[in-house]
Design a protein around this motif. Structure first.
Motif, PDB file in Angstrom:
ATOM      1  N   GLY A 171       6.724   9.961  26.694  1.00 20.49           N
ATOM      2  CA  GLY A 171       5.768   9.657  25.622  1.00 20.49           C
ATOM      3  C   GLY A 171       4.775   8.826  25.872  1.00 20.49           C
ATOM      4  O   GLY A 171       4.914   7.582  26.621  1.00 20.49           O
ATOM      5  N   LEU A 172       3.632   8.736  25.136  1.00 20.90           N
ATOM      6  CA  LEU A 172       2.597   7.813  25.185  1.00 20.90           C
ATOM      7  C   LEU A 172       2.207   7.353  23.839  1.00 20.90           C
ATOM      8  O   LEU A 172       1.854   8.210  22.877  1.00 20.90           O
ATOM      9  CB  LEU A 172       1.431   8.379  25.869  1.00 20.90           C
ATOM     10  N   SER A 173       2.906   6.193  23.702  1.00 24.60           N
ATOM     11  CA  SER A 173       2.834   5.760  22.170  1.00 24.60           C
ATOM     12  C   SER A 173       1.597   4.880  21.988  1.00 24.60           C
ATOM     13  O   SER A 173       1.237   3.759  22.632  1.00 24.60           O
ATOM     14  CB  SER A 173       3.936   4.803  21.990  1.00 24.60           C
ATOM     15  N   LEU A 174       0.651   5.157  21.144  1.00 28.94           N
ATOM     16  CA  LEU A 174      -0.518   4.767  20.834  1.00 28.94           C
ATOM     17  C   LEU A 174      -0.934   3.816  19.728  1.00 28.94           C
ATOM     18  O   LEU A 174      -0.169   4.122  18.798  1.00 28.94           O
ATOM     19  CB  LEU A 174      -1.873   5.833  20.841  1.00 28.94           C
ATOM     20  N   GLY A 175      -1.567   2.785  20.054  1.00 33.85           N
ATOM     21  CA  GLY A 175      -2.426   2.021  18.612  1.00 33.85           C
ATOM     22  C   GLY A 175      -3.417   2.578  18.473  1.00 33.85           C
ATOM     23  O   GLY A 175      -3.744   4.022  18.545  1.00 33.85           O
ATOM     24  N   TYR A 176      -4.394   1.836  17.682  1.00 28.50           N
ATOM     25  CA  TYR A 176      -5.518   2.324  17.324  1.00 28.50           C
ATOM     26  C   TYR A 176      -6.598   2.694  18.631  1.00 28.50           C
ATOM     27  O   TYR A 176      -6.567   1.819  19.333  1.00 28.50           O
ATOM     28  CB  TYR A 176      -6.353   1.313  16.270  1.00 28.50           C
ATOM     29  N   ALA A 218       9.689   9.083  34.608  1.00 30.29           N
ATOM     30  CA  ALA A 218      10.342  10.090  33.546  1.00 30.29           C
ATOM     31  C   ALA A 218      11.205   9.393  32.632  1.00 30.29           C
ATOM     32  O   ALA A 218      11.747   8.570  32.721  1.00 30.29           O
ATOM     33  CB  ALA A 218      11.192  10.814  34.658  1.00 30.29           C
ATOM     34  N   GLY A 219      11.017  10.042  31.456  1.00 31.41           N
ATOM     35  CA  GLY A 219      12.066   9.798  30.372  1.00 31.41           C
ATOM     36  C   GLY A 219      11.392   8.305  29.693  1.00 31.41           C
ATOM     37  O   GLY A 219      12.285   7.484  28.978  1.00 31.41           O
ATOM     38  N   SER A 220       9.985   7.976  29.976  1.00 32.08           N
ATOM     39  CA  SER A 220       9.524   6.597  29.432  1.00 32.08           C
ATOM     40  C   SER A 220       8.708   6.819  28.357  1.00 32.08           C
ATOM     41  O   SER A 220       8.169   7.816  28.124  1.00 32.08           O
ATOM     42  CB  SER A 220       8.709   6.133  30.596  1.00 32.08           C
ATOM     43  N   ILE A 221       8.660   5.809  27.492  1.00 21.75           N
ATOM     44  CA  ILE A 221       7.812   5.792  26.448  1.00 21.75           C
ATOM     45  C   ILE A 221       6.597   4.506  26.759  1.00 21.75           C
ATOM     46  O   ILE A 221       7.374   3.223  26.590  1.00 21.75           O
ATOM     47  CB  ILE A 221       8.415   5.367  25.015  1.00 21.75           C
ATOM     48  N   ILE A 222       5.701   5.105  27.053  1.00 19.50           N
ATOM     49  CA  ILE A 222       4.602   3.886  27.457  1.00 19.50           C
ATOM     50  C   ILE A 222       3.786   3.550  26.319  1.00 19.50           C
ATOM     51  O   ILE A 222       3.140   4.373  25.601  1.00 19.50           O
ATOM     52  CB  ILE A 222       3.765   4.417  28.551  1.00 19.50           C
ATOM     53  N   GLN A 223       3.751   2.291  26.055  1.00 18.67           N
ATOM     54  CA  GLN A 223       3.179   1.739  24.855  1.00 18.67           C
ATOM     55  C   GLN A 223       1.904   1.391  25.473  1.00 18.67           C
ATOM     56  O   GLN A 223       1.394   0.366  26.070  1.00 18.67           O
ATOM     57  CB  GLN A 223       3.847   0.411  24.265  1.00 18.67           C
TER      58      GLN A 223
END
Length: 234
Positions: A171-176, A218-223
């Motif tokens: 997952g790629l967790s984005l801000g603005y 793998a299986g990471s949520i990168i903020q």
């Protein structure tokens, strides 16, 4: 062998830059869109200018009532990479939300992308899934949106566990994100991030390519949010 990548919501600003960037790195593109045909046609021209091909599939995710069609599953069957980018973002609150609003957000932002990955995972070509998430989900003005994205983050972790080691799901967790050169960051974004700035879309693209090239992720949520201070958002 020709590499193919599939992007949902390819007519959105982020979808367009993701699609063109993947084309420039050697992928033929499979593009999903809902209604913005002129935007997609312009994107196709740009993809063809860099020497790659692009195929289209028009679909309104809200019209899916009984699972994904065979035509759609055939369309994505050759994808090596899937980026679930399509999203619904409408304002409501705990006090104002209703079943229809909640269902719409959950369908587009969590259910359909999960069905896409489920359907594509049986194909031998699929290697990578990147789900676009949101790191700023405490905004009380977007109750249904936030709930659906929290669910999608959980489902991303489930997908990663279920599909490894054949398919890497992240997952790629984005801000603005600044998507146009003329964009001006909101003052709250500047105030409420550790880096005092929004993310430029080139940083998103470089992170996507980093994930695709690094088989240890793998299986990471990168903020990717500049160090958002979540509790300060209003």
């Amino acid at each position: 062998m020709v590499k193919k990548a599939f992007v949902t919501g390819a007519s959105s600003k982020l979808g367009r830059v993701l699609s063109l960037s993947l084309a420039k790195s050697g992928y033929d593109m499979l593009l999903h869109y809902n209604s913005s045909l002129k935007v997609i046609e312009d994107l196709i021209r740009k993809i063809e200018e860099v020497g790659k091909k692009a195929d289209l599939f028009q679909m309104d995710f809200l019209q899916i009532s009984n699972g994904l069609s065979e035509d759609f599953l055939d369309f994505i069957s050759g994808a090596e990479v899937i980026i679930n980018n399509a999203s619904l973002f409408e304002r409501d609150t705990f006090s104002s939300f209703d079943a229809n609003s909640y269902t719409k957000h959950t369908t587009i932002n969590a259910l359909i992308p999960t069905l896409i990955v489920q359907g594509a995972s049986s194909k031998i070509t699929l290697k990578n899934v990147i789900n676009i998430l949101d790191s700023t989900l405490n905004n009380e003005s977007f109750f249904s949106y936030s709930a659906s994205k929290v669910l999608f983050e959980y489902l991303t972790k489930v997908m990663a566990k279920e599909l490894a080691p054949k398919v890497r799901v992240n997952g790629l967790s984005l801000g603005y994100v600044l998507l146009d050169e003329g964009d001006v960051p909101d003052k709250l974004v500047q105030k409420n991030t550790l880096m005092r700035q929004a993310i430029h879309y080139e940083q998103v693209l470089s992170t996507v390519h980093f994930i695709l090239q690094n088989e240890s992720i793998a299986g990471s949520i990168i903020q990717l949010d500049g160090g958002a201070k979540y509790h300060q958002y209003t």
